[in-house]
Design an enzyme around this catalytic site. Sequence first.
Site, PDB file in Angstrom:
ATOM      1  N   GLU A 150      -3.452  -8.248  -0.302  1.00  0.00           N
ATOM      2  CA  GLU A 150      -4.491  -8.815  -1.181  1.00  0.00           C
ATOM      3  C   GLU A 150      -4.456 -10.541  -0.839  1.00  0.00           C
ATOM      4  O   GLU A 150      -3.524 -10.748  -0.637  1.00  0.00           O
ATOM      5  CB  GLU A 150      -3.819  -8.068  -2.498  1.00  0.00           C
ATOM      6  CG  GLU A 150      -4.031  -8.486  -3.494  1.00  0.00           C
ATOM      7  CD  GLU A 150      -3.713  -8.424  -4.815  1.00  0.00           C
ATOM      8  OE1 GLU A 150      -3.042  -8.110  -4.823  1.00  0.00           O
ATOM      9  OE2 GLU A 150      -4.309  -8.662  -6.143  1.00  0.00           O
ATOM     10  N   GLY A 203       5.871 -12.660  -4.863  1.00  0.00           N
ATOM     11  CA  GLY A 203       7.022 -11.436  -5.720  1.00  0.00           C
ATOM     12  C   GLY A 203       6.971 -10.006  -5.063  1.00  0.00           C
ATOM     13  O   GLY A 203       8.368  -9.868  -4.495  1.00  0.00           O
ATOM     14  N   ALA A 204       6.092  -9.615  -5.037  1.00  0.00           N
ATOM     15  CA  ALA A 204       5.346  -8.296  -4.469  1.00  0.00           C
ATOM     16  C   ALA A 204       4.240  -7.502  -4.615  1.00  0.00           C
ATOM     17  O   ALA A 204       3.513  -8.318  -4.923  1.00  0.00           O
ATOM     18  CB  ALA A 204       6.467  -6.457  -5.395  1.00  0.00           C
ATOM     19  N   GLU A 264       1.616  -4.052  -4.537  1.00  0.00           N
ATOM     20  CA  GLU A 264       1.514  -2.668  -5.440  1.00  0.00           C
ATOM     21  C   GLU A 264       1.144  -1.735  -4.011  1.00  0.00           C
ATOM     22  O   GLU A 264      -0.090  -0.846  -5.211  1.00  0.00           O
ATOM     23  CB  GLU A 264       0.961  -2.647  -6.606  1.00  0.00           C
ATOM     24  CG  GLU A 264      -0.514  -3.390  -6.845  1.00  0.00           C
ATOM     25  CD  GLU A 264      -1.280  -4.607  -7.173  1.00  0.00           C
ATOM     26  OE1 GLU A 264       0.364  -5.356  -6.629  1.00  0.00           O
ATOM     27  OE2 GLU A 264      -1.711  -4.724  -7.549  1.00  0.00           O
ATOM     28  N   ASN A 265       0.510  -1.716  -2.782  1.00  0.00           N
ATOM     29  CA  ASN A 265      -0.094  -0.939  -2.696  1.00  0.00           C
ATOM     30  C   ASN A 265       0.396   0.657  -2.476  1.00  0.00           C
ATOM     31  O   ASN A 265       1.433   0.824  -2.998  1.00  0.00           O
ATOM     32  CB  ASN A 265       0.765  -1.391  -0.810  1.00  0.00           C
ATOM     33  CG  ASN A 265       0.859  -2.471  -0.433  1.00  0.00           C
ATOM     34  OD1 ASN A 265      -0.370  -3.665  -0.500  1.00  0.00           O
ATOM     35  ND2 ASN A 265       2.421  -3.100  -0.223  1.00  0.00           N
ATOM     36  N   HIS A 303       6.346  -3.917 -13.082  1.00  0.00           N
ATOM     37  CA  HIS A 303       5.359  -4.549 -12.359  1.00  0.00           C
ATOM     38  C   HIS A 303       4.793  -3.901 -11.871  1.00  0.00           C
ATOM     39  O   HIS A 303       3.659  -3.427 -11.967  1.00  0.00           O
ATOM     40  CB  HIS A 303       5.196  -6.116 -12.287  1.00  0.00           C
ATOM     41  CG  HIS A 303       4.519  -6.773 -12.386  1.00  0.00           C
ATOM     42  ND1 HIS A 303       3.464  -7.120 -13.161  1.00  0.00           N
ATOM     43  CD2 HIS A 303       3.152  -6.792 -11.258  1.00  0.00           C
ATOM     44  CE1 HIS A 303       2.610  -7.550 -12.654  1.00  0.00           C
ATOM     45  NE2 HIS A 303       2.288  -8.090 -11.459  1.00  0.00           N
ATOM     46  N   GLU A 304       4.875  -3.341 -10.754  1.00  0.00           N
ATOM     47  CA  GLU A 304       4.848  -2.683  -9.555  1.00  0.00           C
ATOM     48  C   GLU A 304       4.255  -1.459  -9.105  1.00  0.00           C
ATOM     49  O   GLU A 304       3.206  -0.810  -9.533  1.00  0.00           O
ATOM     50  CB  GLU A 304       5.071  -3.266  -7.755  1.00  0.00           C
ATOM     51  CG  GLU A 304       5.723  -4.321  -7.524  1.00  0.00           C
ATOM     52  CD  GLU A 304       4.443  -5.726  -7.643  1.00  0.00           C
ATOM     53  OE1 GLU A 304       3.097  -5.386  -7.540  1.00  0.00           O
ATOM     54  OE2 GLU A 304       4.365  -7.113  -8.148  1.00  0.00           O
ATOM     55  N   HIS A 355       1.181  -0.442 -11.896  1.00  0.00           N
ATOM     56  CA  HIS A 355       0.104  -0.807 -11.092  1.00  0.00           C
ATOM     57  C   HIS A 355      -0.327  -0.284 -10.965  1.00  0.00           C
ATOM     58  O   HIS A 355      -1.694   0.243 -10.413  1.00  0.00           O
ATOM     59  CB  HIS A 355       0.196  -2.331  -9.675  1.00  0.00           C
ATOM     60  CG  HIS A 355       0.319  -3.997 -10.373  1.00  0.00           C
ATOM     61  ND1 HIS A 355      -0.932  -4.110 -10.736  1.00  0.00           N
ATOM     62  CD2 HIS A 355       0.635  -5.018  -9.867  1.00  0.00           C
ATOM     63  CE1 HIS A 355      -1.439  -5.687 -11.317  1.00  0.00           C
ATOM     64  NE2 HIS A 355      -0.167  -5.607 -10.581  1.00  0.00           N
TER      65      HIS A 355
HETATM   66  N1  TRP Z   1      -1.090  -8.267  -6.749  1.00  0.00           N
HETATM   67  C1  TRP Z   1       0.604  -8.866  -6.552  1.00  0.00           C
HETATM   68  C2  TRP Z   1       1.206  -8.733  -7.966  1.00  0.00           C
HETATM   69  O1  TRP Z   1       0.786  -9.319  -8.718  1.00  0.00           O
HETATM   70  C3  TRP Z   1       0.459  -9.894  -6.220  1.00  0.00           C
HETATM   71  C4  TRP Z   1       0.127 -10.526  -4.905  1.00  0.00           C
HETATM   72  C5  TRP Z   1      -1.408 -10.955  -4.760  1.00  0.00           C
HETATM   73  C6  TRP Z   1       0.620 -10.644  -3.673  1.00  0.00           C
HETATM   74  N2  TRP Z   1      -1.330 -12.275  -3.909  1.00  0.00           N
HETATM   75  C7  TRP Z   1      -0.248 -11.989  -3.319  1.00  0.00           C
HETATM   76  C8  TRP Z   1       1.967 -10.996  -2.849  1.00  0.00           C
HETATM   77  C9  TRP Z   1      -0.005 -11.828  -1.914  1.00  0.00           C
HETATM   78  C10 TRP Z   1       1.758 -11.208  -1.468  1.00  0.00           C
HETATM   79  C11 TRP Z   1       1.180 -11.945  -1.311  1.00  0.00           C
HETATM   80  O2  TRP Z   1       2.062  -7.736  -8.615  1.00  0.00           O
HETATM   81 ZN    ZN Z   2       0.847  -7.787 -10.133  1.00  0.00          ZN
END
Ligand code: TRP
Ligand code: ZN
Length: 903
Positions: free
Chosen positions: A125, A265-266, A268-269, A301-302, A305
């Site tokens: 992402e 932060g993290a 959600e794959n 949060h993750e 998702h």
């Molecule tokens: N989708 C992730 C979240 O909100 C965050 C995220 C978006 C991300 N782009 C990223 C994490 C790039 C790492 C690198 O939980």
């Molecule tokens: Zn998120």
Amino acid sequence: MLRTDTPVTVYRKDYTPPAFAIDHVDLVLELDPQRTVVTSTLTFQRAPGATGDAPLVMVGEALELLGVTLDGQPFASAKEDAGTLTLTGLPAQGTLAITTACNPAANTTLSGLYVSNGNFFTQCEAEGFRRITYFLDRPDVMATYRVTLRADRAASPVLLSNGNLLSERALPDGRHEAVWEDPFRKPSYLFALVAGKLACVEERITSASGKEKLLQVWVEPQDLDKTRHAMDSLIHAIRWDERRFGLELDLDRFMIVAVSDFNMGAMENKGLNIFNTKYVLANAQTATDVDFANIESVVGHEYFHNWTGNRVTCRDWFQLSLKEGLTVFRDQEFSADMMGSESGRAVKRIEDVRVLRQVQFPEDAGPMAHPVRPDSYEEINNFYTVTVYEKGAEVVRMYQTLLGRDGFRKGMDLYFQRHDGQAVACDDFRAAMADANGRDLTQFGLWYSQAGTPVVSVKTAWDGAAGTLALTLTQRCPKVGIETRAGTPEKQPFHIPFAVGLIGADGADLPLHLEGERAGDATQRGTTRVLDFTQAEQTFRFTGLPRGDKAPLPSLLRDFSAPVIVDYEYSDAELTFLLAHDSDAFNRWEAGQRLATRALLKLVGEVQAGRELKLDPALVAAFRAVLTDGSLSPAFREQALMLPAEAYLAERMGVADPAAIHRARLSMREGLASALQREWLAAYEANATPGPYSPDADAMARRALRNLALGYLADSGDAAMQALADTHYQQADNMTDRAAALSALVNSFAPGREHALADFYQRFEQDALVIDKWFSLQGMQRGDVGPHAGKRTIDTVRALMAHPAFNLRNPNRARSLIFSFCSGNPAQFHAEDGSGYEFWADQVLALDAINPQVAARLARVMDRWQKYALPLRDRMRAALERVAASQTLSRDVREIVGKSLAA
Ligand code: TRP
Ligand code: ZN
């Protein structure tokens, strides 16, 4: 590379569906640090609406193309040009195989496939998948994936990807293979793989419908003793989503992997969440209570998702808040419920609103201001913002406020019923909420399309003879950021759920009856009413109130029912009364903050006029009352006794003066420290937490209040109090106490300061996350105060940049020193000589050559340059211009500095 080309703006209005669908992706990765070869076999289909000769245009970045076949035959008409692969003359359906190579070891952007500590990780992402293979890398292209990983067995014994493990086998030459299959269709941004030397803790649980699930947390082997809390948080999150939303884990296996090089932060794959170590690793010795709380919320949060983001995903990146705003709202509610008490809930709400006002409000007033659903971007990574996330969460919260918890749940159920397995838009979510509740939410849509923070002004008129209070609300929200460009339509009034209560002379809530309301109406119960405030100006009449001269006191925007600024001239006496009596805990806190802010801004004026600073005895009395009120929870007291941040005060001034703000705030801290020394000490003593460390809400709150007291006490400058901080440091048996004591020693320039800093480093040299705290604390340290005048933090920071443990390539480390100084230390960063700005420009340029995403975050520190007094403003512009003049800027940084300078 794309670095120097002219920025291209992408517009929401230009959205068109893809010309091809990709139903299945078969990936084979021959993992090698310097040269990984990827074969991607795609089953494609021309979209029903697409014209017969439309080419398939795929994107790729930093790839070497090795070959293309169509249905097993070499395909000649594939044209590679400037990051695109154009395939013409394709049949209506078929199978394409594309072979490419990439270099994970050389990938410092941490987007796509990269190496960290010898292990392989991916981050896709928003647009990282195109750095792994050519693809239709957009969220509305959803496919099932089968992934074959091959790697050296010794270097990468563990091979992970999304979904279920199908098979494993040894290969010749010391290599091995694992095959994974994800049965759920997903966009490419949710793809992930991990390969390397990792170990895991695992647990089996039974889901609500009776299916067995395998949960794993993967880390480097030496970190196994820091995984308990993450695993507990995951189990709590799974249970919470079952209970609150009836949503179950859909895969047999769910994995969390920690990596120390990570941009955010993290992530959600699907089935394979990848986390910054900061949001996984914790034990009593190395992590603070705040770290424990953050881990719980990010794990939640993750995990959340999985439904809000993965099962239902975004049609295009302009809809990002569809998943992020909703998922932040869900993680906020999860953490609030985990607090286990009403007062705990209120404290969580206070913390969330503090972030919103301190960070999102300024964003919404600056050059990067954008609606929750933006209309355009140059670089999508720049739109993972507090507006999309935190204001987006407020927008979702407003549905719940308007529809009630049950109504909100009905809306969620309908949303999943309609859109499971689809890529949809914010409007689809709003439609589900409206349709499930039979409500017209057309006007509510403006929260998605208009930027800026509305200001609601309140006027009251009391008719004592009739017992009627008229509340007149007006709203305004001038154009901000991109809205100020010629041709943008005039803004319309928002639909604001405005919660109010009325308080009588005895401090108790009064029963509410609105003029025109039917008797017995269900909405009439309770002493808080949510007003549907939809016009530019609207009057609401409360009737049947106790008659007399004295008007009831309004408690406005209870629980912060909308992301707006309330403009109402309370007197100091009224605020003190609200602080003591409001039944709404949020507004009790708010009253204290208003009092403190008012007093602080007055002190800032005194500093600027060169007058002596005197602390208002009424403020001291109000603080004493809170500090000594045993009926208030320690958590609430801690929140209420914390002064508004310097950054918040800067926003409240017409022209910001960071030096004066710092002096005023420090003087208030010192004043409160001395005047209430006895009371702070008593709170310090009373809130000890004997016995072994436990990260439960009650113990955390007591430590927070105790450490707040310690900080104040050290600021009194009293030698005995500084000695107390020293003892606190020496005797600490957990990181919360140790870090708080160290911070108190460092910032009060106590005699034990240098010794404690050296001791801390030595103790934790081997623990990267703790060394991050060591850097960060020094980046944020005070300088130039009292007897230490002339000491500049910038000199310490520059020296620390040369420390052997400093490393610009690791985002956590870069943030710990550079970001903490540039955004966590306003008074020192805004030094009049411009030294902070020069440092900023140096670091933005240095980081941009390594990691544009991180560099662009640092670039945002200058957003509000126009708000600062001269000569700061000119020096900030000069630093921005220096960065803008670079010939090699990334698209990421170019967008930020470009918009800043254009504003
Ligand atoms: N989708 C992730 C979240 O909100 C965050 C995220 C978006 C991300 N782009 C990223 C994490 C790039 C790492 C690198 O939980
Ligand atoms: Zn998120």
